[in-house]
Write a protein that holds these residues in place. Sequence first.
Motif, mmCIF file in Angstrom:
data_model
loop_
_atom_site.group_PDB
_atom_site.id
_atom_site.type_symbol
_atom_site.label_atom_id
_atom_site.label_comp_id
_atom_site.label_asym_id
_atom_site.label_seq_id
_atom_site.Cartn_x
_atom_site.Cartn_y
_atom_site.Cartn_z
ATOM 1 N N PRO A 207 0.817 -1.223 0.000
ATOM 2 C CA PRO A 207 0.000 0.000 0.000
ATOM 3 C C PRO A 207 0.852 1.275 0.000
ATOM 4 C CG PRO A 207 -0.913 -1.591 1.527
ATOM 5 C CD PRO A 207 0.418 -2.135 1.082
ATOM 6 N N ARG A 208 1.948 1.262 0.775
ATOM 7 C CA ARG A 208 2.813 2.451 0.817
ATOM 8 C C ARG A 208 3.480 2.674 -0.539
ATOM 9 N NH1 ARG A 208 8.103 4.254 2.545
ATOM 10 N NH2 ARG A 208 8.860 2.168 3.040
ATOM 11 N N PHE A 209 3.928 1.590 -1.148
ATOM 12 C CA PHE A 209 4.542 1.743 -2.477
ATOM 13 C C PHE A 209 3.522 2.304 -3.469
ATOM 14 C CE2 PHE A 209 4.860 0.057 -6.778
ATOM 15 C CZ PHE A 209 6.052 0.658 -7.175
ATOM 16 N N GLN A 210 2.313 1.742 -3.469
ATOM 17 C CA GLN A 210 1.280 2.186 -4.408
ATOM 18 C C GLN A 210 0.980 3.668 -4.228
ATOM 19 O OE1 GLN A 210 -1.624 -0.777 -3.257
ATOM 20 N NE2 GLN A 210 -1.352 -1.923 -5.158
ATOM 21 N N LYS A 211 0.909 4.100 -2.967
ATOM 22 C CA LYS A 211 0.616 5.509 -2.683
ATOM 23 C C LYS A 211 1.748 6.400 -3.190
ATOM 24 C CE LYS A 211 -0.490 8.698 1.096
ATOM 25 N NZ LYS A 211 -0.710 8.828 2.570
ATOM 26 N N GLU A 212 2.984 6.020 -2.903
ATOM 27 C CA GLU A 212 4.129 6.832 -3.298
ATOM 28 C C GLU A 212 4.380 6.782 -4.798
ATOM 29 O OE1 GLU A 212 7.409 5.663 -0.840
ATOM 30 O OE2 GLU A 212 6.477 6.417 1.007
ATOM 31 N N ALA A 213 3.876 5.723 -5.454
ATOM 32 C CA ALA A 213 4.012 5.628 -6.908
ATOM 33 C C ALA A 213 2.903 6.383 -7.630
ATOM 34 C CB ALA A 213 4.007 4.161 -7.347
ATOM 35 N N GLY A 214 1.948 6.932 -6.854
ATOM 36 C CA GLY A 214 0.865 7.719 -7.443
ATOM 37 C C GLY A 214 -0.253 6.891 -8.029
ATOM 38 N N LEU A 215 -0.394 5.643 -7.576
ATOM 39 C CA LEU A 215 -1.458 4.790 -8.084
ATOM 40 C C LEU A 215 -2.772 5.086 -7.362
ATOM 41 C CD1 LEU A 215 0.472 1.390 -8.267
ATOM 42 C CD2 LEU A 215 0.019 2.975 -10.137
ATOM 43 N N LEU A 225 -1.167 -2.883 -13.194
ATOM 44 C CA LEU A 225 -0.699 -1.507 -13.040
ATOM 45 C C LEU A 225 0.341 -1.395 -11.926
ATOM 46 C CD1 LEU A 225 -4.030 0.494 -13.492
ATOM 47 C CD2 LEU A 225 -2.174 0.181 -15.143
ATOM 48 N N THR A 226 0.126 -2.119 -10.845
ATOM 49 C CA THR A 226 1.095 -2.091 -9.754
ATOM 50 C C THR A 226 2.421 -2.702 -10.200
ATOM 51 O OG1 THR A 226 -0.585 -2.160 -8.016
ATOM 52 C CG2 THR A 226 1.611 -2.967 -7.433
ATOM 53 N N ARG A 227 2.354 -3.811 -10.937
ATOM 54 C CA ARG A 227 3.605 -4.441 -11.390
ATOM 55 C C ARG A 227 4.304 -3.591 -12.434
ATOM 56 N NH1 ARG A 227 0.205 -9.138 -10.858
ATOM 57 N NH2 ARG A 227 0.665 -9.988 -8.801
ATOM 58 N N ALA A 228 3.534 -2.839 -13.201
ATOM 59 C CA ALA A 228 4.152 -1.898 -14.145
ATOM 60 C C ALA A 228 4.926 -0.837 -13.373
ATOM 61 C CB ALA A 228 3.085 -1.246 -15.017
ATOM 62 N N ALA A 229 4.349 -0.362 -12.268
ATOM 63 C CA ALA A 229 5.007 0.652 -11.444
ATOM 64 C C ALA A 229 6.246 0.075 -10.760
ATOM 65 C CB ALA A 229 4.028 1.191 -10.403
ATOM 66 N N LEU A 230 6.158 -1.174 -10.294
ATOM 67 C CA LEU A 230 7.317 -1.834 -9.692
ATOM 68 C C LEU A 230 8.445 -1.967 -10.718
ATOM 69 C CD1 LEU A 230 5.534 -4.690 -7.686
ATOM 70 C CD2 LEU A 230 6.821 -2.789 -6.689
ATOM 71 N N HIS A 231 8.080 -2.384 -11.919
ATOM 72 C CA HIS A 231 9.060 -2.550 -13.004
ATOM 73 C C HIS A 231 9.744 -1.215 -13.314
ATOM 74 C CE1 HIS A 231 10.844 -4.228 -16.606
ATOM 75 N NE2 HIS A 231 10.233 -3.351 -17.367
ATOM 76 N N LYS A 232 8.951 -0.173 -13.399
ATOM 77 C CA LYS A 232 9.485 1.158 -13.696
ATOM 78 C C LYS A 232 10.428 1.622 -12.588
ATOM 79 C CE LYS A 232 7.932 5.824 -14.939
ATOM 80 N NZ LYS A 232 6.729 6.685 -15.178
ATOM 81 N N ALA A 233 10.050 1.360 -11.348
ATOM 82 C CA ALA A 233 10.885 1.770 -10.218
ATOM 83 C C ALA A 233 12.196 0.989 -10.198
ATOM 84 C CB ALA A 233 10.122 1.559 -8.916
#
Length: 345
Positions: A207-215, A225-233
């Motif tokens: 949840p903290r990662f999702q919030k800080e990633a702007g999801l 979408l979350t895994r796309a953000a993880l990949h990008k990070a």
Amino acid sequence: MTRSNAETLSLALLERVTGRVFTAAQKTNAQSVIDALTIYGERFGVLQPHRLVQFLAQIMHESAAFAYDREIWGPTPAQKRYEGRKDLGNVQKGDGSRYRGRGPIQVTGRANYRAFSKWAKSIDPAAPNFETSPDKITTDPWEGLSPLWYWQEGNPDGKSLNRLADSGDIENITRKINGGLNGYVDRLRYYDRLALAFLGYGVNEMPRFQKEAGLKDTSGTSGPLTRAALHKALLKLTRPHDLSENVSTAPVVEEVPVEVKVPVPVNKPVVPAQVEKEVRQKTNWITTIFSGTGFLGALGAWLAGVDPIKLLIIVGIVSTSGLGFLLLGEWIVRRVKAIQKAIEA
């Protein structure tokens, strides 16, 4: 991957991802993988964070978090089918059991043991011949190198799976390793937890990662979408000059629409059979009425004493006209059928 990032790959990190303290066997097996990655990972480009997470997620599932480095033999019905498998190179009696899965990624079959031997000798000319000594796969450094071999060229494509990791394609990496999607949910779970750990989050801090990633979804449930953000990070942890041309920040799991021409089934004729029936009926009625009226007229003319030659001409005209109507009706029916077939095709 930088030296400082490489040092984050440790038994402690893998234990956090698994959620429990490793047994002695797990520690030994996991350390073999860590040692191989430390020595050879840079050479094969696997130490880039976005690739390393994909690599570890797969072998952690395959080995049940490093609990097993060889296939437990029953034999099960599936294991019995190893025997005589020409695609695995099992051509001699007993090959199924002899060349059972070994190593963190389960090298299986005589042909794969032979291929791994050839690859290992390119690393070290003193490497064993695993075809004649299959148990040596589970000795160091080969236990840790066997999954690297499979990742690099032992998979069905014979090409490095780095290219799929670069685009975040977990599904197709799984297919290349497993042959299908067995254990896919578990592989995704390992991916999520490993990615969070390498990014400096707790393995349960989605949840903290999702919030800080702007999801928008910060529920902690991981999806495309979350895994796309993880990949990008994770890509941001890789030195820019190490990024390959295959790198993509598209969703880790995405469906690409492909236009395919599919024949449309025609359940009912476009030109109903009723049309054919009506055409036949109407042309038959017209022919009957015209012919009947003509013959009655000819009979009346004969009774009235009309010249026989003229009478024959009248009868001939009437008969020809009736036949013409019949032929016209048949032609219309044939055209209707032809149109129907053309439309259905």
